[in-house]
Structure formats: C-alpha cells, structure tokens
Design a protein around this motif. Sequence first.
Motif, PDB file in Angstrom:
ATOM      1  N   VAL A 326       1.117  -1.024   0.317  1.00 35.12           N
ATOM      2  CA  VAL A 326       0.221  -0.242  -0.336  1.00 35.12           C
ATOM      3  C   VAL A 326       1.116   1.172  -0.009  1.00 35.12           C
ATOM      4  N   LYS A 327       0.780   1.766  -0.555  1.00 36.43           N
ATOM      5  CA  LYS A 327       1.686   3.479  -0.774  1.00 36.43           C
ATOM      6  C   LYS A 327       0.720   4.702  -1.303  1.00 36.43           C
ATOM      7  N   GLY A 328       0.950   5.986  -0.047  1.00 36.91           N
ATOM      8  CA  GLY A 328      -0.121   6.661  -0.134  1.00 36.91           C
ATOM      9  C   GLY A 328       0.400   7.677  -1.457  1.00 36.91           C
ATOM     10  N   ASN A 329      -0.275   8.395  -2.007  1.00 36.28           N
ATOM     11  CA  ASN A 329      -0.805   9.039  -3.005  1.00 36.28           C
ATOM     12  C   ASN A 329      -0.477  10.164  -2.327  1.00 36.28           C
ATOM     13  N   LEU A 330      -0.430  10.589  -1.076  1.00 40.50           N
ATOM     14  CA  LEU A 330      -0.266  12.348  -1.187  1.00 40.50           C
ATOM     15  C   LEU A 330       1.747  11.940  -0.360  1.00 40.50           C
ATOM     16  N   SER A 331       1.890  11.354   0.737  1.00 42.12           N
ATOM     17  CA  SER A 331       3.485  11.158   0.913  1.00 42.12           C
ATOM     18  C   SER A 331       4.323  10.971   0.396  1.00 42.12           C
ATOM     19  N   ASN A 332       3.837  10.099  -0.482  1.00 42.94           N
ATOM     20  CA  ASN A 332       4.613   8.801  -1.692  1.00 42.94           C
ATOM     21  C   ASN A 332       5.288   7.580  -0.160  1.00 42.94           C
TER      22      ASN A 332
END
Length: 618
Positions: A326-332
């Motif tokens: 899972v990867k955060g789209n804002l924090s990368n």
Amino acid sequence: MKKKAARQTTTLLLSSVLLIQAGVPMNALAEPATISVDGLKTDWTNTPALATSPQAGWQGFDLGDVYLQNDARNLYFYVDANNVPNWGDNGQYINIALQINEQDSGVATNPLGYPFNFSQTDKKPQYHILLRVDGDTSVKEAALYEAGKSTPLANLSNLNGASFAIDRTKGFEGKIPLSLLGLSNEDTVRVLTVLSGNNATEHGAFDTIPSNAANKIADSWNVSATPSTQSVYSPAFTLSGVETVSQLEVTAVTPANQSEQVDIKSPITWTFNEPVSLDASNISLMNGETAVPFTAEASGSTVTVTPTEALGLNQTYTATLPADAVKGNLSNTTLPALTTSFKTITEIADPWKTQRYIEMLYVRADNDYTDWNLWTWSTGAKDGQVDPYKITEDGAIFRIPVGKDATNVGFVIRKGTDWAVKDGYGEDRYVKLGSDRVTKVVVESGKGTFHQVPTIQGPVFEDGAVTFFYRDKALYEAGQLDEIESVALKVNGTTYPMTYEAKNEWFRHTVKLPEGKHAYTFLVTKDGVTTEVKDPYFEASSVEYRRPNVKLAASVAPKALSYRENAVVQVKPTLPKGVKLRQLFIDARPLGGPAKLEVDPALNKQNNCSQGYRQTGQ
C-alpha cells in the motif's frame, strides 16, 4: 418561503443552466467554526449556501439550501429539510452526488438503483453520500459510496470516521473524512442533491438542489419507465486549510485484530489517512494453511479484501497486506506488512427472530398458490410485493416485515404482477397491529373478513368475572404452542385448569373473584415437567378487582333529527382515581341502531344516523 409551483422551462432558465455549471468557486474557511453533527443548523449561520432550491418539488416535498465546509481533516455538509414528512422508520432519503476536480467517473447511476440518474451532467459524480430518515430524528441508513462500487466506504456499521445526523423538520447533516474522498488543498467539489422516497423500483427525484428545469423531478409515484434525469451541479467549493500528510498511517481495520463473531460475508477493510494505491499481487487470506479466494481493491483511502465465497462458521482467518503493498498517494510513503486475524460467527442468525412482522396464512379451496402474492403498503419497512415464505398443507404463509412504528398495514392479494387477477375479495384490507412482535392472521380466499389472533394485554374484567390468558411468547412466535401439554391458573391458592383455544393460540379461563387484590401464576406442563411462571404479558401478575363508582353524563346535538341525519352523542365520564375506561357503549336501539354501539374511550363521542324507517322528528 418556497412556492409549490410547477417548474417552467424558459430561455432564462436555459441561461441559468450555463451559469451554474460554470459557477464561480466558493472557498471554504481555512479554520471553520466547530461543527457539531446534530442535524441542527446552529453551526451554519455564517456559512453561505453553496446552492439553493427556491421551489418545492413534487407533492410539495421540499429541500432548501445545501452548505459545505471543511477543516483540516473533514468535509462537512448540511442540507435544509423544509418539508420532509414522517414516513415511519423507513422514510425518505437524500443522495448527495459529489463531482471532484472536474473528473468524469463515467457512472451515471445511483448506489441504491432508484429511478433517477446523472446521465445529463457534464461530468459524472465520483462519490455519493446517502442519508435516510427514521421517524423524526433517527438515522435509518447512512453511507458513502464511490460511484460504481457496491461496497460502501463508510456506513452505520463501519463509520470509518464519518458521522451523520437528521432532524427531518430542520435538516440533514454529516461529516466525511477527507481521506475517504482523497481530497486536499485546492481540490474542488460540486454537489447535486436529490430527495427521494423508499421504493427503489418506483420513486424518482422528489426535489433537487440546485432547483433547475434541467434537474428533472418526478411527476408520479412510479417513474420506473421515465427516470428523473439530473444535469446541473452546484457551483464549485474549493478546499483550503487541509493538513499535509507526511507519512501513511492506518486509521482503522475492520474486522479488528482478534475480533470474534465476525459475519461470514464480511469484507476485510483497512482505512488510511490519505488516498492510496495498491499492489495486490501478494496479498493473502488464509484459514490455517488453506488459502481462501478473494478480490482486493483500493478505493480512495481504503483497501478492501472481499472473499469470493462465504467464509466458514466458527473458523479463524488471517488477512495480510505485504510490506510496501500500500502506497500513500500524497506522502509517497509505504508501511510494513499489515495483518488482522478474526474468528467467524458460530451460527447464522435468523433475521425473523428479531424482525417485527405479520404472518399471514392464505387459504384457497383449490390449493393452487402458483404466482399468488401480496401487495402491501404502510408497512414502515418495505412496501410492495411479498411472495410466499413457504407453502404448507394448510395454505401459503406470507411474512410481511413491519417497522416499529407501523400500526395499520394494508394489503391486496393478487396473482402475478399485472393486476389482471386478484383474490375473489379483491378490495383493500388492513391488519391492525398490536404490541406483539409477530401478528398472525388467517385469510380465506373470497372472504372479506379474516381472523386475526388477538393480542394479550393482561386479565380482562367483564360481567363480574375476570378472564385470564396464557401464551408462551417464544412458542407462539415459533408456531409451537402445541408442545405445551396443559396450563392451570393458580389464584388465591386455588388451581383452575385452563382451556386451549387453537384459533386464538392461548389458554383461557374465567373465574369470579371477590373484590380486592389477587396475585396469580400459571402452572405450565411441558415434556412432563410442570413449571410455575408469572404472566409473560402482565409483569405484575396481580390484579385488583373492585367496583368503581363511575358517573356518566351524556348530551346529544342536535336534539332532534330527521331521516338519514347525523347526531353526535357526547359522553362525559367521571372516574375514580386510577380507573380507566376499557370499553364504552351506547344503546342506539331508539335510533334503529344496535344495543351496544361502541364509543372510542379516547374521544368519548359517537356519530349516529337515524335509520330509514324512523319518522322525521322522532
């Protein structure tokens, strides 16, 4: 105040369509006043309306204005309710369609499949907020859906940080975490709000915000053939003051780790503090050493793992999202492996054990029940067609779910769905509900009157005697009262055998008692074992018998009446303290009526009509 006028199509309205679609963005407050989600408008007095609806909708159903605010983590909404009637515990609902950043989802339908759609909008909505009223201030249903998805991002059983409130006389209010919507600073939101009913196959748009000729509203109760098409959103709302996300975090997991009694059809959901992307290649769902088939998807800030078949009863399962899946789209950023283990329910719950319902036995002389069904209304649950629950030697059994506030449920018996054939008695009929969770009726084909098993409300005093009733609630609801071998009434140390009346499904005995207080119990014999129990329908299991001094005064208006004229008889009882009237009658024989014409004790009056053979002035 809105006028209940028909919406008119003019060139001026056409111009307004273009203006609203291109509307000037409205900025949110960077630090809005604290919003308390309570269904009241108190916290919104300084917030300008994002869109308005100055005209009432179909049948006068009426929303008002819609408002949006945001703070660092949440989007708040408020929708005026100018005329949203009380439809019991399954009332009207609103669908707030959210169009984000001018992106087109390509999905024009609404999540519940009602006959209204967004096919004529310039960009199809990405999300839908649903909120249904129960009575006046309770929330029957609330959810956030991504367009085209069947699993909600939030609902009443899994709020995921959302909250909802309703006061049908004031408004609908709610809070949605920005992370569920994937929203950040400078993102824009346009909304289109639809008010609809509680029949998913027939009810269209009763009212809309914005009010616009291009946003079609219903012109009948059933618009399944011509759904209400929607076209025009509000002006854009621009977010500011949204907190910056520097690290991906888990905010909720359902089922939580080490949960028990988890439903066998429950998906597994992780919710994060920002929108996410998912690599599903190495996700696992295990039952011990056995892999369980599933699907996995990311939607907004949630990842959902859904088993493709029902899980086993009383089994332990472990779901795992591998590290960096899972990867955060804002924090990368990513996270280490995430795991949750849970145990499923031990047995499947029978919904009829808790649902309030009518059980109707329909009896036909020809024993042919093919295609016969009921059409129901005023159920407070789900109106419309009800098919047989089961067919037995005695007839077709129908179970009609009813809401907690339902009192008088209508029904018609028909064959098929085109109304070409109805029962021999094809008129509207009604079942009056009492306090029982299960109300039983027997309807014979072609007969207008039907038998309803009476409700027990404790002992009944009549003609100087007291009648006692016994019924085991659980056995009655299960249709197993015949398991009881015998029941005896015990009062003042004396035991009286009670008679079982199969038609009314109770044991009954009448006894004359002296004035005074009398405690009583029942001796119930089942499987050869006799148990002494109190009255299950009258907790005190004690009666006080006395002859109160009741005074009645009556008046008639007018004093004289002619052929077929009406007169009102007003009765004024004077009752001792603690005494209530159970029944009140008038001897109407002088007017050609019955010897016992019942008067409603709540009204203490009765209309009478002189019969045809009475002479004028008599």
